[in-house]
Design a protein around this motif. Sequence first.
Motif, PDB file in Angstrom:
ATOM      1  N   LEU A 111     104.758  22.275  29.144  1.00  0.00           N
ATOM      2  CA  LEU A 111     105.331  22.079  27.813  1.00  0.00           C
ATOM      3  C   LEU A 111     106.723  21.466  27.868  1.00  0.00           C
ATOM      4  CD1 LEU A 111     104.252  25.400  26.090  1.00  0.00           C
ATOM      5  CD2 LEU A 111     103.291  23.138  25.769  1.00  0.00           C
TER       6      LEU A 111
ATOM      7  N   TRP B 140     105.064  18.695  20.087  1.00  0.00           N
ATOM      8  CA  TRP B 140     104.738  19.331  18.817  1.00  0.00           C
ATOM      9  C   TRP B 140     104.048  18.327  17.905  1.00  0.00           C
ATOM     10  CZ3 TRP B 140     104.400  24.198  18.858  1.00  0.00           C
ATOM     11  CH2 TRP B 140     104.271  24.915  17.680  1.00  0.00           C
TER      12      TRP B 140
ATOM     13  N   SER C 118      95.849  27.509  11.157  1.00  0.00           N
ATOM     14  CA  SER C 118      95.574  28.266  12.362  1.00  0.00           C
ATOM     15  C   SER C 118      95.724  29.749  12.161  1.00  0.00           C
ATOM     16  CB  SER C 118      96.553  27.828  13.446  1.00  0.00           C
ATOM     17  OG  SER C 118      97.860  28.129  13.037  1.00  0.00           O
TER      18      SER C 118
ATOM     19  N   ARG D 103     100.049  25.295  15.595  1.00  0.00           N
ATOM     20  CA  ARG D 103      99.160  24.169  15.872  1.00  0.00           C
ATOM     21  C   ARG D 103      98.087  24.581  16.865  1.00  0.00           C
ATOM     22  NH1 ARG D 103      99.638  22.029  20.956  1.00  0.00           N
ATOM     23  NH2 ARG D 103     101.698  21.869  21.942  1.00  0.00           N
TER      24      ARG D 103
ATOM     25  N   ALA E 138      96.215  24.807  20.137  1.00  0.00           N
ATOM     26  CA  ALA E 138      96.637  24.683  21.532  1.00  0.00           C
ATOM     27  C   ALA E 138      95.694  23.748  22.276  1.00  0.00           C
ATOM     28  CB  ALA E 138      96.645  26.048  22.197  1.00  0.00           C
ATOM     29  N   GLU E 139      96.246  22.930  23.135  1.00  0.00           N
ATOM     30  CA  GLU E 139      95.450  22.018  23.936  1.00  0.00           C
ATOM     31  C   GLU E 139      94.910  22.733  25.174  1.00  0.00           C
ATOM     32  OE1 GLU E 139      97.772  18.579  24.802  1.00  0.00           O
ATOM     33  OE2 GLU E 139      98.184  18.129  22.692  1.00  0.00           O
TER      34      GLU E 139
ATOM     35  N   GLU F  80      97.093  24.523  28.147  1.00  0.00           N
ATOM     36  CA  GLU F  80      98.469  24.859  27.771  1.00  0.00           C
ATOM     37  C   GLU F  80      98.776  26.332  27.962  1.00  0.00           C
ATOM     38  OE1 GLU F  80     100.741  22.375  24.538  1.00  0.00           O
ATOM     39  OE2 GLU F  80      98.809  22.983  23.736  1.00  0.00           O
ATOM     40  N   TRP F  81      97.761  27.176  27.772  1.00  0.00           N
ATOM     41  CA  TRP F  81      97.937  28.624  27.876  1.00  0.00           C
ATOM     42  C   TRP F  81      96.889  29.200  28.828  1.00  0.00           C
ATOM     43  CZ3 TRP F  81     101.768  31.273  25.037  1.00  0.00           C
ATOM     44  CH2 TRP F  81     102.475  30.483  24.127  1.00  0.00           C
TER      45      TRP F  81
ATOM     46  N   ASN G  34      90.129  28.349  24.955  1.00  0.00           N
ATOM     47  CA  ASN G  34      90.895  27.890  23.803  1.00  0.00           C
ATOM     48  C   ASN G  34      90.032  27.753  22.555  1.00  0.00           C
ATOM     49  OD1 ASN G  34      89.643  25.587  25.038  1.00  0.00           O
ATOM     50  ND2 ASN G  34      90.860  24.285  23.693  1.00  0.00           N
TER      51      ASN G  34
ATOM     52  N   ALA H 200     101.172  32.692  20.990  1.00  0.00           N
ATOM     53  CA  ALA H 200      99.827  32.164  20.713  1.00  0.00           C
ATOM     54  C   ALA H 200      98.883  33.326  20.479  1.00  0.00           C
ATOM     55  CB  ALA H 200      99.336  31.302  21.873  1.00  0.00           C
TER      56      ALA H 200
ATOM     57  N   ARG I 190      95.671  29.154  18.750  1.00  0.00           N
ATOM     58  CA  ARG I 190      96.793  28.506  18.092  1.00  0.00           C
ATOM     59  C   ARG I 190      98.103  28.977  18.706  1.00  0.00           C
ATOM     60  NH1 ARG I 190      92.382  27.714  16.226  1.00  0.00           N
ATOM     61  NH2 ARG I 190      91.916  26.628  14.296  1.00  0.00           N
ATOM     62  N   MET I 191      99.115  28.156  18.581  1.00  0.00           N
ATOM     63  CA  MET I 191     100.429  28.494  19.107  1.00  0.00           C
ATOM     64  C   MET I 191     101.499  28.165  18.076  1.00  0.00           C
ATOM     65  SD  MET I 191     100.961  25.362  21.822  1.00  0.00           S
ATOM     66  CE  MET I 191     102.736  25.647  21.975  1.00  0.00           C
TER      67      MET I 191
END
Length: 327
Positions: free
Chosen positions: A26, A38, A47, A53, A55-56, A59-60, A126, A215, A231-232
């Motif tokens: 990130l 962002w 979300s 937004r 999350a891709e 990313e998490w 995700n 998230a 979502r984050m």
Amino acid sequence: MTGQHSDIVDYPNVTLDRCGIGRQSLLLTKDVGHCLKWYNRSSLMLSEVQYGRVAEPGEWPWITYIEVTLKYDSWLCFNDCYRSISGTGVILNKQWIITAAHVLFMIKNEYKDYKIDSIVVYPGINDKRVLGKSYESDKHFVNPVYEYSHNTGDDIGLIKLKEELPIPTPNNPLSTAPVVQQSDNQFMYTTQTMNSICLPKESLTNFRQEFALFAGFGLLNNSQPNEDRLRMGWTRISGQMSNTTDEYGKCIIGLRDPEYTGSALCKGDSGGPLIQYINDRAVLIGIQVEVDALKGQSCTGLTTDSLMYFVRIAHQISWIVRTVSRN
């Protein structure tokens, strides 16, 4: 989003060497000058994390979706003996998940006659429509202080899995298991990208306001498109208050910023991570446990005096290390 209390510490047999590394860093999004990537407010931002937004993938990689099945604790039950609840969790290492205690310990009156029948964890996903491989709980633990006090600042639990997670190694930087599932004559594709989170130095705190990311897979006030996606969002956290509001430093208080349009938590996000970054690695500074929601609503109120509550991980290090080391 580096803070005063996000120093990384290696806890032997608890944290892993490559913790906190995501597939898409990130802080190293080169096209925006090493800042957090962002989006403007759009359909992508509808979300579970309100005004956050989508999350891709990757990313998490330390986040998990948790399903808990409850069974009515009586031989008199013949029909509708089971209920289900869900929450979010965070991967600590190959066998351990951190979450909120109230995901694992039923204190609400509606659940008082139920006992946990099973706990299933879906790591690194995700999209709840494509859950991928599941991992069953072997044991679960609740902070004993929370068991008798129900204090928000001690609302933390741990899950030990029966099977080890495929956490990355130096020869396999990120473990990715592709998953394909058919739904409504359409194929949905996702990956279970897994890694563990880093932990902060014990007892560190922040004495000024900072920013942090969160998230979750929670609920919305109203049904929205893409509601099954992770979502984050981001929050401005207050400095330690050392009073009853933050339980004398045990809690981190999150604020919706800007007022009315800032991202915020919703019910069902419980157990999810509050993180900051140091040297491009994610550090778990808090666990989501409570929101100030209006009656009949699922999400944090729209004003800046509506608060989000997180357990401060730096104040729980001793219990976490002791529980994992002894079990």
